[in-house]
Design an enzyme around this catalytic site. Structure first.
Site, PDB file in Angstrom:
ATOM      1  N   ASP A   1       0.826  -1.205   0.000  1.00  0.00           N
ATOM      2  CA  ASP A   1       0.000   0.000   0.000  1.00  0.00           C
ATOM      3  C   ASP A   1       0.859   1.253   0.000  1.00  0.00           C
ATOM      4  OD1 ASP A   1      -2.392   1.764   0.684  1.00  0.00           O
ATOM      5  OD2 ASP A   1      -3.288  -0.214   0.902  1.00  0.00           O
TER       6      ASP A   1
ATOM      7  N   HIS B   1      -4.102   5.915   3.330  1.00  0.00           N
ATOM      8  CA  HIS B   1      -4.754   4.760   2.720  1.00  0.00           C
ATOM      9  C   HIS B   1      -4.314   3.448   3.373  1.00  0.00           C
ATOM     10  CE1 HIS B   1      -5.766   1.916  -0.611  1.00  0.00           C
ATOM     11  NE2 HIS B   1      -6.743   2.781  -0.838  1.00  0.00           N
TER      12      HIS B   1
ATOM     13  N   SER C   1     -10.966  -0.632  -2.223  1.00  0.00           N
ATOM     14  CA  SER C   1      -9.784  -0.643  -1.355  1.00  0.00           C
ATOM     15  C   SER C   1     -10.125  -1.077   0.055  1.00  0.00           C
ATOM     16  CB  SER C   1      -9.161   0.755  -1.279  1.00  0.00           C
ATOM     17  OG  SER C   1      -8.371   1.028  -2.390  1.00  0.00           O
TER      18      SER C   1
END
Length: 552
Positions: free
Chosen positions: A84, A307, A477
């Site tokens: 990520d 994220h 995601s």
């Protein structure tokens, strides 16, 4: 590319704002109304942990599984690698669950375990340099192909291209077409979003003054009963924007729009900029040489760990500390961060190396919440997939947020090998919502009867954010780590299960829905079961029951 539906929502917000903004000047002249009582706590619950049978919510049944089946069983260690953008290693809900490389002595500048990576205590960063710098913004893959292709194929046509260069030329032509369309689209979108930002900000300020409140949430707006017809229409429009975007109040709406403005600027200045190449100055590797393995640094935070922090919390945030959230997987499941996803498209070379690093250092499950439209070094990624399969590692991949049918649209890493055979250790996951109705399919999610294996909760997912904070995010995601977290639970409590066992059990146990839903990106309604291989939503409760039977 780090997958977020921010841009689409921000544009939709701007378009929704048009009729409302027409009332902005009228609102400015109105006298204040009585103050509205402050709304209560707006933080979202972890709806995705609820059970479709007990709670009538299309979650994964995690709470039920723990309460009814797992409470008397003992979990075993599992390592989940998260490829990520980075992670906040100091987050109070994540620090205790970080994988620790016991072969490394932290901070001594020596590769103690001789794995080729210095001080990789919690993972590795393939977007960094030895001097500590990091790549943040990057170009799209199509931009890179076009930039190289315009130099390589200048003055060459389909008739004059050499036979040995034909495949590269065809790829370049395809990328050129996609790039031209994307550049035009993003230029128009950026203009629309930027033109809305200032007026909407002013309108919110004026509306707060007119209604005599500091917080324009749904409660304040619904309780407002203005006599002025312009204000009445503006209030109704604001409520409609909040409903359609899921924002809890007007300030959240503005934050979303301003985030969109920043992302659009980055898209034009960086992602679609043919002259932008930060990697050449920072990493200084040869991105075309997929045999290079040992580059990067050990900075797992990176420039923007939002994220990766959110994804990691979904999988394994501490369950027993009464803070923030509960991750799906129990202690002693651990998170290994492998930073390989910039703000832009990830490189095939980095992804291949990230997978190999994770496998070589003990990961049994790898979450991959990223994707892109072109993959010029696809064989290198697929070789890494096969390496993971040989080592019994399950790969879980987000299907993407373009509301495309992957039967006809490209999204990489692909759900099949180049020769079109199934990847036995890969799960591709679409995103579902919190209600079993026409919106069960997230409107941004990609789908496919062949290329998306299963759906999982991916709308309004509450998880960890940098700075020991928490918040909602939406996207495939989020659906991917929900699925990876379920896989980690199965592997932890039933350690003999193989990667192919995990994939089979998760697919077989998926809760099939025949709800009439909106096809993402279309007004057409279809049976939810036709949008994926299984036709269902991940169901941890049923998966645990299947795993028990398989382990007898």
């Amino acid at each position: 590319m780090t997958i977020h539906p921010f841009r689409r929502w921000s544009l939709s917000l701007a378009l929704l704002a048009l009729p409302v903004l027409a009332q902005a000047q009228s609102v400015n002249a109105l006298s204040p109304a009585p103050a509205t009582p402050a709304a209560g706590d707006m933080s979202a619950a972890q709806w995705y942990l609820k059970d479709p049978q007990l709670d009538n919510v299309p979650g994964v049944g995690a709470n039920r599984a723990y309460n009814e089946i797992l409470k008397n069983l003992i979990p075993t260690p599992v390592i989940v690698a998260v490829i990520d953008s980075g992670i906040d290693t100091a987050h109070v809900d994540l620090k205790p669950v970080l994988w620790v490389n016991r072969g490394e002595i932290p901070g001594n500048g020596i590769d103690d375990d001789k794995n080729g990576y210095i001080d990789d205590v919690h993972g590795w960063n393939f977007l960094g340099a030895p001097d500590g710098r990091n790549v943040n913004a990057e170009t799209l893959e199509m931009t890179r192909i076009v930039a190289a292709g315009r130099k390589r194929f200048k003055g060459i046509t389909a008739k004059t291209v050499k036979p040995a260069d034909k495949a590269a030329y065809v790829l370049y032509q395809k990328a050129e077409k996609a790039y031209s369309g994307r550049l035009k689209e993003e230029t128009e979108r950026s203009k629309q979003v930027e033109e809305m930002s200032g007026p909407l900000t002013q309108m919110v300020t004026n509306m707060k003054q007119a209604l005599g409140t500091e917080k324009l949430d749904t409660t304040a707006l619904k309780n407002a009963n203005p006599d002025d017809p312009n204000l009445k229409r503006a209030v109704a429009g604001m409520l409609d924007m909040m409903r359609q975007t899921g924002a809890g109040d007007a300030d959240a709406l503005l934050k979303e729009l301003n985030e969109g403005v920043k992302q659009e600027r980055s898209m034009l200045d960086n992602s679609l900029n043919l002259n932008f190449n930060p990697r050449a100055d920072i990493i200084k590797d040869n991105p075309e040489d997929v045999s290079q393995r040992f580059y990067g640094n050990n900075d797992l935070h990176g420039p923007d760990p939002m994220h990766g922090t959110h994804v990691s919390g979904i999988i394994a945030a501490v369950r027993t500390n009464n803070l923030g959230i509960q991750g799906l997987a129990p202690d002693p499941v651990r998170i290994m961060m492998v930073r390989a996803v910039p703000d832009g498209d990830e490189r095939d070379k980095d992804i291949a190396n990230a997978i190999r690093y994770a496998v070589d250092n003990g990961a049994q499950i790898i979450n991959m919440s990223f994707g892109k439209e072109f993959s010029p070094q696809r064989p290198a990624v697929e070789a890494a997939y096969k390496y993971a399969a040989q080592k019994g590692v399950l790969l879980v991949h987000a299907a993407g947020n373009e509301n495309h049918n992957l039967d006809v649209a490209d999204n990489y890493p692909a759900s099949f090998y180049i020769n079109n055979t199934t990847i036995p250790n890969l799960l591709t996951v679409g995103a579902s919502g919190p209600k079993d109705n026409v919106n069960l399919t997230a409107d941004f999610s990609n789908y496919s009867k062949k290329g998306v294996d299963v759906f999982a909760p991916g709308v309004g997912i509450y998880s960890t954010l940098p700075g020991s904070t928490y918040g909602n995010e939406s996207g495939t995601s989020m659906a991917s780590p929900v699925t990876a977290g379920v896989a980690a639970v199965l592997k932890s409590y039933f350690p003999k299960l193989t990667a192919t066992d995990l994939k089979r059990i998760i697919m077989q146990s998926a809760q099939v829905h025949h709800t009439k839903v909106q096809t993402p990106g279309s007004d057409k309604q279809v049976d939810f079961s036709t949008l994926s291989v299984t036709g269902g939503v991940v169901d941890m409760y049923e998966a645990v029951k299947l795993a028990q039977k398989a382990s007898l």
